[in-house]
Design an enzyme around this catalytic site. Sequence first.
Site, mmCIF file in Angstrom:
data_model
loop_
_atom_site.group_PDB
_atom_site.id
_atom_site.type_symbol
_atom_site.label_atom_id
_atom_site.label_comp_id
_atom_site.label_asym_id
_atom_site.label_seq_id
_atom_site.Cartn_x
_atom_site.Cartn_y
_atom_site.Cartn_z
ATOM 1 N N SER A 8 -77.849 -0.892 32.826
ATOM 2 C CA SER A 8 -76.915 0.072 33.456
ATOM 3 C C SER A 8 -76.981 1.516 33.229
ATOM 4 O O SER A 8 -76.488 1.760 31.913
ATOM 5 C CB SER A 8 -75.485 -0.711 33.091
ATOM 6 O OG SER A 8 -74.497 0.351 33.697
ATOM 7 N N HIS A 33 -79.468 -1.090 37.472
ATOM 8 C CA HIS A 33 -77.833 -1.439 37.631
ATOM 9 C C HIS A 33 -77.053 -0.243 37.487
ATOM 10 O O HIS A 33 -77.009 0.651 36.717
ATOM 11 C CB HIS A 33 -77.506 -2.421 36.381
ATOM 12 C CG HIS A 33 -75.988 -2.945 36.913
ATOM 13 N ND1 HIS A 33 -76.040 -4.034 37.553
ATOM 14 C CD2 HIS A 33 -74.772 -2.698 36.389
ATOM 15 C CE1 HIS A 33 -74.568 -4.507 37.641
ATOM 16 N NE2 HIS A 33 -74.012 -3.445 37.015
ATOM 17 N N MET A 37 -67.589 3.238 40.455
ATOM 18 C CA MET A 37 -66.209 2.784 40.140
ATOM 19 C C MET A 37 -65.358 4.077 40.927
ATOM 20 O O MET A 37 -65.975 5.276 40.613
ATOM 21 C CB MET A 37 -66.174 3.150 38.479
ATOM 22 C CG MET A 37 -66.837 2.039 37.759
ATOM 23 S SD MET A 37 -66.475 2.280 36.205
ATOM 24 C CE MET A 37 -67.684 0.942 35.320
ATOM 25 N N MET A 137 -68.746 -11.560 35.283
ATOM 26 C CA MET A 137 -68.202 -10.312 34.284
ATOM 27 C C MET A 137 -68.030 -10.978 32.905
ATOM 28 O O MET A 137 -67.163 -11.877 33.100
ATOM 29 C CB MET A 137 -66.970 -9.441 34.776
ATOM 30 C CG MET A 137 -67.351 -8.747 36.293
ATOM 31 S SD MET A 137 -68.729 -7.624 36.021
ATOM 32 C CE MET A 137 -68.162 -6.453 34.647
ATOM 33 N N ASP A 175 -72.578 -9.616 33.336
ATOM 34 C CA ASP A 175 -72.717 -8.097 32.936
ATOM 35 C C ASP A 175 -71.375 -7.929 32.155
ATOM 36 O O ASP A 175 -70.233 -8.101 32.347
ATOM 37 C CB ASP A 175 -72.143 -7.231 34.396
ATOM 38 C CG ASP A 175 -72.248 -5.863 34.426
ATOM 39 O OD1 ASP A 175 -72.304 -5.304 33.369
ATOM 40 O OD2 ASP A 175 -71.721 -5.340 35.344
HETATM 41 C C1 DX5 Z 1 -68.593 -2.358 33.345
HETATM 42 C C2 DX5 Z 1 -69.900 -2.426 34.133
HETATM 43 C C3 DX5 Z 1 -71.055 -3.019 33.209
HETATM 44 C C4 DX5 Z 1 -71.313 -1.702 31.994
HETATM 45 C C5 DX5 Z 1 -71.968 -2.487 30.955
HETATM 46 O O1 DX5 Z 1 -67.465 -2.342 34.275
HETATM 47 O O2 DX5 Z 1 -69.806 -3.064 35.232
HETATM 48 O O3 DX5 Z 1 -72.484 -2.848 34.119
HETATM 49 O O4 DX5 Z 1 -72.004 -0.713 32.346
HETATM 50 O O5 DX5 Z 1 -72.018 -1.826 29.717
HETATM 51 P P1 DX5 Z 1 -72.450 -2.638 28.568
HETATM 52 O O6 DX5 Z 1 -73.659 -3.342 28.634
HETATM 53 O O7 DX5 Z 1 -72.208 -1.554 27.554
HETATM 54 O O8 DX5 Z 1 -71.245 -3.415 28.094
HETATM 55 ZN ZN ZN Z 2 -71.960 -3.331 36.165
#
Ligand code: DX5
Ligand code: ZN
Length: 218
Positions: A8, A33, A37, A137, A175
């Site tokens: 990401s 990725h 937001m 998630m 994720d």
């Molecule tokens: C959270 C995102 C994730 C986030 C993951 O809302 O969808 O993709 O960037 O980050 P890590 O791997 O640091 O938890």
């Molecule tokens: Zn994500």
Amino acid sequence: MPVRIAPSILSADFSKLGDEVRAIDAAGADWIHVDVMDNHFVPNLTIGPMVVKALRSHSAKPFDVHLMVQPADALVEAFAEAGADILSVHPESGPHLHRTLMRIRALGKQAGVVLNPATPLAALDHVMDLIDLVLVMSVNPGFGGQSFIESALPKIEAIRKRIDLSGKAIELEVDGGVDAGNAGRLANSGATMLVAGTASFKGGPGRYAANIAALKAA
Ligand code: DX5
Ligand code: ZN
């Protein structure tokens, strides 16, 4: 097939995103990725279609765009035009999930459904024929660097069974809070793709290849 990694770019250095995408691609990223937001569906504001368009020429890998926006429909088209390959939406982000998924497919893109930690599997019941990806998630969306929520594991196992029963080649992506300490368990539970922000980008570009290799080997 070994688990694949979608770093990401939320955890990349935003002052040089093009360099970061090239470096993480060269380090073995399978997908890129992109966390979108809107400060409405989630309490954070990140990346728009213009940024995806600017990054597109920096990698030939699939751009896996995770839409955390409400409503999503208008942006689906903008991100498709900007160069997204996979577009994933949360069922809670709009009143017509089926229509949104149809729109993504009509644009010639792959479609995903994202399940928040409290979203039941039933959200998938009537859309299995329309999706290429389920994104589970394992944190509440909005921020990188959060702790992995363990209840994601039985959920992943249950979705694995559903996908196998469907007979379709649907990716099962996880994720949030993914690291070398849980990646092996996630793969054993049936995940095929792991999103990793912090775990991919920690330590800077010199560490990216080792970070991704550690996740794949876990
Ligand atoms: C959270 C995102 C994730 C986030 C993951 O809302 O969808 O993709 O960037 O980050 P890590 O791997 O640091 O938890
Ligand atoms: Zn994500």
